[in-house]
Design an enzyme around this catalytic site. Structure first.
Site: not given
Length: 643
Positions: A285, A371, A399
């Site tokens: 990243k 979630e 969600r």
């Protein structure tokens, strides 16, 4: 700021067909120029930086090998796709990212034929890709479908549900696991690259298929050991047993920044005539930009920054952010109550819980992008007497709706929902807008739902939620900075279902729910200048409503406005139901709910979004006057004023 980067090759190859016309030995240079262009663009606009920098070479390789847009590439999460946007005809608009009428910060079908699927939330790519692959087969269209999943998205159960389905169907689907955080199995240089090319190539695949067909003819007691021996031998060198068990042919891990490794592997899998394949690509990243490599968390999403120093521009403010006020308030409660614990779904810094973790490392739980699990996990802790705070953005809590209903509310469990990013979120657009939690949580029996009017109220609501043990309780607050009010040393426990009168007036009452209160007060000042004296009330609670206060507002005024940062079905709907059910709309009262319009609103500044929705000072004044049958110009004329 640095001068605009020189990009002679990129200048001639800003669409995939032009890229594919380049010699292979020029692609590394193209990748370098693409990375420079992305850094420069995001330094101007702000946005997601680290994830996109990590997939520059992968993006070039995918468009070089696959025939896009006929072949489908799905980016998951979509904020990896800035390099993809630059290479697919949108370079001339890349410096409009996340700005009003500009490019979206995520993939978006309406924006480009090269975006086959919109992805603002994570872990959807394999399901969508499988659907595309099956549809193409049914229509007899030869097409490759590639799902690039990474940036933590593989921590969500939906990805494994899709893989399990794809493996059972033996579907022709390519999944690229962009492993950019913690390698499942780190690449081992030249040997790893060689093995990846070997196992993805036609010779090995052919031998493997022949061996499989032969072993199937063996007696059952010999077949299974033979199959597992082949699987073990390959996994010993390459890893990937989990993916093999799900029915995927595993290739990798390979270095995602080395085009000499990427290109032949992608070519091999493109030409393979087998079922689903997973390529494990390891990337870094922030690759290629020092500040982003050194602090991946701080450069995941950035404001405008100086390319040379990496310093991000921050607007000066005397007010803390709502997120920081929540975090500090929760820390204060946790110091006095060892039962207070915090749960986050891969957003510790976004929700402010990284600060909580510094002080209470054993009382915070980051469950990944999951979630549904986060909510039920919190419910489990609640059954044992803990006081869990589940801190999730409003848009992501959607969600886990079934878990909120089934695992929390039906069982009357005291899970506390700290709902960040309520209302419009600005540059992240409709995928991240927190417009719906009042509507979807308000429909659940036994749910307490609060909205903070300012940062002081947020402290009170954290204290209230901590003390509340009679079932689920939620409180919402927006993205961004507070209004600068004086903060109490500690939050005070609020009486459940009771609002407050801010200003007593007559004729017209404005009932606010959430942080639009500052605009309501400003609107009331303007109305006062026009000869009106409105009552201002802060509801604090949508569920349960302060029915006594609302009934009095209805009986004492000709006009009642409700103002909220939520959608239809939320606070205004609850007020309207109460008024209608109690005959309070049968007389002189005119009630007008002001809310977020029933439409998806594209990205822009928060202030512009609320102005367009009529939820700023001017919009509230206009609604109040029109409900009374007036307009501002005529009232000014009557008062002998020109402004």
């Amino acid at each position: 700021m640095a001068d605009k980067p020189q990009t002679p090759l990129l200048d001639t190859a800003d669409t995939p067909d032009k890229l594919r016309a380049l010699p292979r030995d020029k692609l590394a240079q193209l990748a370098d120029e693409l990375r420079s262009e992305m850094i420069d663009a995001v330094s101007v606009t702000g946005g997601h930086l680290g994830a996109g920098l990590g997939v520059v070479e992968l993006t070039v390789a995918l468009h070089a090998i696959f025939d896009t847009p006929h072949d489908r590439i799905i980016w998951d999460v979509g904020h990896q796709a800035y390099p993809h946007k630059i290479l697919t005809g949108r370079r001339d608009r890349i410096r409009t990212l996340r700005q009003k009428d500009g490019l979206s910060g995520f993939t978006r079908r309406a924006e480009s034929k090269y975006d086959p699927f919109g992805a603002g939330h994570s872990s959807t790519s394999i399901s969508a890709g499988l659907g595309m692959a099956v549809a193409s087969d049914l229509k007899a269209i030869p097409r490759h479908v590639v799902a690039v999943i990474g940036d933590g998205a593989m921590s969500a159960g939906m990805a494994y549900e899709a893989m399990n389905n794809a493996g059972a169907m033996d579907a022709k689907l390519i999944v690229i696991l962009n492993d950019n955080d913690m390698s499942i199995a780190p690449p081992t240089g030249a040997l790893s690259a060689y093995l990846a090319r070997l196992v993805s190539g036609p010779v090995y695949r052919g031998m493997r298929e022949t061996a499989k067909s032969m072993t199937k003819k063996l007696p059952q007691f010999l077949y299974e050991p033979a199959r597992r021996t082949e699987e073990f031998a390959r996994s010993f060198f390459t890893g990937g047993t989990l993916f093999e068990e799900l029915g995927f042919y595993y290739v990798g891990p390979i270095d995602g920044h080395n085009l000499d490794h990427l290109l032949p592997v992608l070519e091999n899998v493109r030409d393979a005539d087998t079922g689903p394949i997973l390529i494990h690509v390891v990337t870094k990243k922030g690759k290629g930009y020092g500040p982003a490599e050194d602090a991946a968390d701080k450069y995941h999403g950035v404001s405008k920054f100086n390319v040379i120093t990496g310093a991000q521009a921050k607007a000066p403010s005397n007010a803390p952010s709502y997120t920081n006020v929540f975090a500090q308030s929760l820390i204060d409660e946790a110091r006095d109550d060892p039962r207070v614990v915090a749960v986050t779904a891969a957003m510790p810094s976004g929700t402010g819980l990284d600060k909580f973790a510094e002080i209470f490392p054993d009382r915070i739980f980051d469950v990944g992008i999951a979630e549904q699990h986060a909510v039920t996990f919190a419910a489990g802790m609640a059954t044992e007497g803990m006081r869990p705070f589940c801190a999730i953005y409003s848009t992501f809590l959607q969600r886990a709706y079934d878990q909120v209903v089934h695992d929390v509310a039906i069982q009357h469990l005291p899970v506390r929902f700290a709902i960040d990013r309520a209302g419009y979120v600005g540059a992240d657009g409709p995928t991240h807008a927190g417009n719906y939690d009042a509507a979807y949580l308000g429909a659940i029996p036994g749910m307490v739902h609060m909205a903070a009017a300012d940062e002081a109220e947020l402290r009170h609501m954290v204290a209230t939620a901590t003390a509340y043990d009679n079932g689920p309780i939620a409180f919402r607050y927006p993205r961004g900075e507070g209004s600068g009010v004086e903060l109490p040393q500690r939050g005070t426990i609020l009486p459940i279902g009771k609002g407050r009168i801010i200003q007593q007036g007559s004729t017209i009452a404005i009932l606010s729910y959430g942080t639009r209160l500052a605009e309501v007060i400003a609107a009331a000042e303007r109305l006062a200048a026009l000869g009106l004296n409105p009552t201002i009330a802060d509801a604090r609670f949508m569920k349960p409503l302060d029915e006594e206060m609302i009934a009095k507002l209805a009986q004492d005024n000709d006009v009642l406005l409700s103002v909220e940062e939520g959608s239809i079905g939320g606070f205004g709907s609850h007020v309207a139901t109460f008024l209608a059910s109690n005959g309070l709309l049968d007389g002189k009262l005119r009630f007008r709910p002001l809310m977020i319009p029933d439409t998806f609103v594209e990205h822009g500044s928060q202030a512009t979004m609320y102005a367009d929705a009529g939820l700023d000072r001017a919009g509230i004044v206009s609604s109040a006057l029109s409900t009374l049958g007036y307009d501002e110009a005529s009232m000014l004329a009557a008062l002998g004023k020109s402004h």
